[in-house]
Design an enzyme around this catalytic site. Structure first.
Site, short mmCIF file in Angstrom:
data_model
loop_
_atom_site.label_atom_id
_atom_site.label_comp_id
_atom_site.label_asym_id
_atom_site.label_seq_id
_atom_site.Cartn_x
_atom_site.Cartn_y
_atom_site.Cartn_z
N LYS A 1 14.33 -35.85 -28.61
CA LYS A 1 13.98 -37.11 -27.95
C LYS A 1 12.95 -37.94 -28.73
O LYS A 1 13.06 -39.16 -28.82
CB LYS A 1 13.46 -36.84 -26.54
CG LYS A 1 14.53 -36.36 -25.56
CD LYS A 1 13.93 -36.21 -24.17
CE LYS A 1 14.96 -35.77 -23.16
NZ LYS A 1 14.43 -35.75 -21.79
N ASP B 1 14.77 -41.30 -17.91
CA ASP B 1 14.19 -40.25 -17.06
C ASP B 1 13.25 -40.87 -16.02
O ASP B 1 13.22 -40.43 -14.86
CB ASP B 1 13.40 -39.24 -17.90
CG ASP B 1 14.31 -38.23 -18.59
OD1 ASP B 1 15.43 -38.01 -18.10
OD2 ASP B 1 13.90 -37.67 -19.62
P1 NAP Z 1 7.54 -29.58 -22.33
O1 NAP Z 1 7.33 -30.86 -23.06
O2 NAP Z 1 7.74 -28.32 -23.11
O3 NAP Z 1 6.29 -29.37 -21.32
C1 NAP Z 1 6.16 -28.16 -20.59
C2 NAP Z 1 4.99 -28.29 -19.62
O4 NAP Z 1 4.91 -27.08 -18.84
C3 NAP Z 1 3.63 -28.47 -20.30
O5 NAP Z 1 2.81 -29.29 -19.51
C4 NAP Z 1 3.12 -27.03 -20.33
O6 NAP Z 1 1.70 -26.94 -20.41
C5 NAP Z 1 3.59 -26.54 -18.98
N1 NAP Z 1 3.65 -25.07 -18.93
C6 NAP Z 1 4.54 -24.27 -19.56
N2 NAP Z 1 4.28 -22.97 -19.27
C7 NAP Z 1 3.18 -22.98 -18.45
C8 NAP Z 1 2.41 -21.96 -17.81
N3 NAP Z 1 2.72 -20.66 -17.98
N4 NAP Z 1 1.36 -22.31 -17.04
C9 NAP Z 1 1.04 -23.63 -16.87
N5 NAP Z 1 1.74 -24.65 -17.45
C10 NAP Z 1 2.78 -24.32 -18.23
O7 NAP Z 1 8.82 -29.66 -21.38
P2 NAP Z 1 9.41 -30.96 -20.63
O8 NAP Z 1 10.46 -31.58 -21.47
O9 NAP Z 1 8.27 -31.80 -20.18
O10 NAP Z 1 10.16 -30.28 -19.38
C11 NAP Z 1 9.43 -29.64 -18.35
C12 NAP Z 1 10.38 -29.19 -17.24
O11 NAP Z 1 11.03 -30.31 -16.68
C13 NAP Z 1 11.49 -28.25 -17.71
O12 NAP Z 1 11.64 -27.25 -16.73
C14 NAP Z 1 12.72 -29.13 -17.74
O13 NAP Z 1 13.93 -28.42 -17.50
C15 NAP Z 1 12.44 -30.08 -16.60
N6 NAP Z 1 13.12 -31.38 -16.74
C16 NAP Z 1 13.92 -31.79 -15.72
C17 NAP Z 1 14.57 -33.03 -15.82
C18 NAP Z 1 15.46 -33.48 -14.70
O14 NAP Z 1 16.29 -34.38 -14.93
N7 NAP Z 1 15.33 -32.95 -13.50
C19 NAP Z 1 14.37 -33.85 -16.95
C20 NAP Z 1 13.51 -33.40 -17.96
C21 NAP Z 1 12.89 -32.16 -17.84
P3 NAP Z 1 0.95 -26.90 -21.85
O15 NAP Z 1 0.85 -28.31 -22.29
O16 NAP Z 1 -0.36 -26.28 -21.53
O17 NAP Z 1 1.80 -26.05 -22.76
#
Ligand code: NAP
Length: 287
Positions: free
Chosen positions: A65, A102
Site C-alpha cells: 500500500k 479504507d
Molecule cells: P499494521 O500496520 O501491522 O498494525 C498493527 C497494529 O497492531 C499496530 O498498532 C501494532 O502495534 C498493533 N499490535 C500488534 N500486535 C500487538 C500486541 N501484541 N499488543 C498490542 N498491539 C499490537 O496492520 P494494519 O494494516 O494496520 O492492520 C491491523 C488489523 O486491521 C489487521 O488485523 C487487519 O486484518 C485489519 N484490517 C481490516 C480491514 C477491514 O477491511 N476490515 C482493513 C485493513 C486492516 P505496534 O505499533 O506497537 O506494533
C-alpha cells in the site's frame, strides 16, 4: 472484457475476489477480478505495466500500500494524507491514480450500522486502539466525519504520536497503560490492532468504564465476532464488526473500473460470512 485485480503478497487469503465476483455476476458484466501474488521487489514493475497487461485498475493490499502511493502518477487528497493506496484506476488521459477507500469504507459501515446521528450521540469522542496502516486510514475517516476528539493508544507510543500530526487540535496520543482512565470519556472505541484476530493474542480490556451509550467497533473480521465485540454485546453496548468495512471499501473501485455503482446487500454479506464462519453459523454473525 474489463480486467481488475487485487495484488498482495501473500494474497491467497483475500476475499476481495468473492465481493467483486458477486457484483460482476449481479450486474451481468463480462469482466474479471483476479488475485495476483507479487513480491515487493517485483511490485514497481507490476504497477507500472498495468496497461500493457490490460488492467483497468485494481486493489492493492499488504505489503504494497505504501509503495503504491509512491509509484502512481496522482494521489487523491485522502490517499496523500493517509500515505497509502488501496485502489488504483486510470483517468481519461491514461494517468494512474491512487485512492484510499479504507477510510470511507469504515465510515460508511458505521453510518449504516449506527444511523446518521451517531457522531452527536457519542459526543464526538473516539478512542482508537493501534497506530498501524489501518489506524491511519480510520483516523482520517473519523476526522472527515467530524469527530471533535480522537485519542490514539498504541503499544509503541511513538507510532500513536505520529498520527497526532494529522490534526493536532483534534488528535492526541494516549498511553496504553492509561486506557482504563480514557474509557469513561469515549463514545466510540475502535480496535485497529491485530489483537483478536485468529492466531493472534486477545485484546485484554475491561469495558466496564465505557458509557452505556458507547459503541465498540473492531476492524478484525476473522473471527467475525471477536472477543472484544462479544464483551461489548455482553455489556449491552452497540457492536460493529470489521466485515462491513471490507465490503464498503470495495464499492468505489468497482464503480471506477466497471462503471456501475454496486450495493452492499444482505445477500453479499451472507456470502462473505459463509466463507468466514461456514454457512450454518452465518446467520448469527450480527452487524
Ligand atoms: P499494521 O500496520 O501491522 O498494525 C498493527 C497494529 O497492531 C499496530 O498498532 C501494532 O502495534 C498493533 N499490535 C500488534 N500486535 C500487538 C500486541 N501484541 N499488543 C498490542 N498491539 C499490537 O496492520 P494494519 O494494516 O494496520 O492492520 C491491523 C488489523 O486491521 C489487521 O488485523 C487487519 O486484518 C485489519 N484490517 C481490516 C480491514 C477491514 O477491511 N476490515 C482493513 C485493513 C486492516 P505496534 O505499533 O506497537 O506494533
Amino acid at each position: 472484457m474489463t480486467k481488475a485485480f487485487v495484488v498482495g503478497h501473500p494474497i491467497a487469503h483475500s476475499r476481495s475476489p468473492l465481493i467483486h465476483g458477486h457484483w460482476l455476476a449481479e450486474h451481468g458484466i463480462a469482466g474479471t477480478y483476479a488475485r495476483v501474488d507479487v513480491a515487493p521487489d517485483a511490485f514497481p514493475d507490476f504497477l507500472l505495466t498495468l496497461r500493457e497487461h490490460g488492467f483497468a485498475g485494481g486493489n492493492v493490499t499488504i505489503p504494497h500500500k505504501e509503495a503504491a502511493s509512491r509509484l502512481v502518477d496522482e494521489l487523491t487528497p485522502r490517499a496523500e494524507k493517509i500515505g497509502a493506496v488501496n485502489t488504483v484506476f486510470f483517468d481519461t488521459h491514461g494517468r494512474l491514480w491512487g485512492d484510499n477507500t479504507d477510510a470511507p469504507g469504515f465510515i460508511a459501515h458505521l453510518d449504516r450500522s449506527l444511523g446518521a446521528d451517531w457522531v452527536e450521540r457519542m459526543g464526538g469522542a473516539a478512542l482508537v486502539l493501534g497506530a498501524g496502516g489501518a489506524a491511519r486510514a480510520i483516523v482520517v475517516g473519523l476526522l472527515e466525519r467530524g469527530l471533535s476528539r480522537i485519542r490514539v493508544a498504541n503499544r509503541t507510543r511513538a507510532r500513536a504520536e505520529a498520527l497526532v500530526a494529522l490534526d493536532p487540535e483534534r488528535v492526541a496520543a494516549c498511553d496504553w497503560a492509561d486506557l482504563p482512565a480514557a474509557l469513561p470519556g469515549t463514545g466510540l472505541l475502535v480496535n485497529t490492532t491485530s489483537l483478536g484476530m485468529a492466531g493472534h493474542g486477545a485484546l485484554d480490556l475491561d469495558l466496564t468504564p465505557l458509557p452505556a451509550t458507547a459503541c465498540v467497533a473492531d476492524i478484525v473480521y476473522v473471527p467475525l465476532e471477536t472477543p472484544l465485540l462479544a464483551a461489548a454485546r455482553a455489556r449491552g453496548l452497540a457492536a460493529v464488526d470489521g466485515l462491513g468495512m471490507l465490503l464498503h471499501q470495495a464499492v468505489p473501485g468497482f464503480a471506477r473500473w466497471f462503471g456501475v455503482h454496486p450495493a452492499v446487500t444482505a445477500a453479499l454479506r451472507e456470502r462473505l460470512v459463509a466463507d468466514i464462519v461456514g454457512p450454518k453459523a452465518g446467520s448469527k454473525a450480527g452487524s
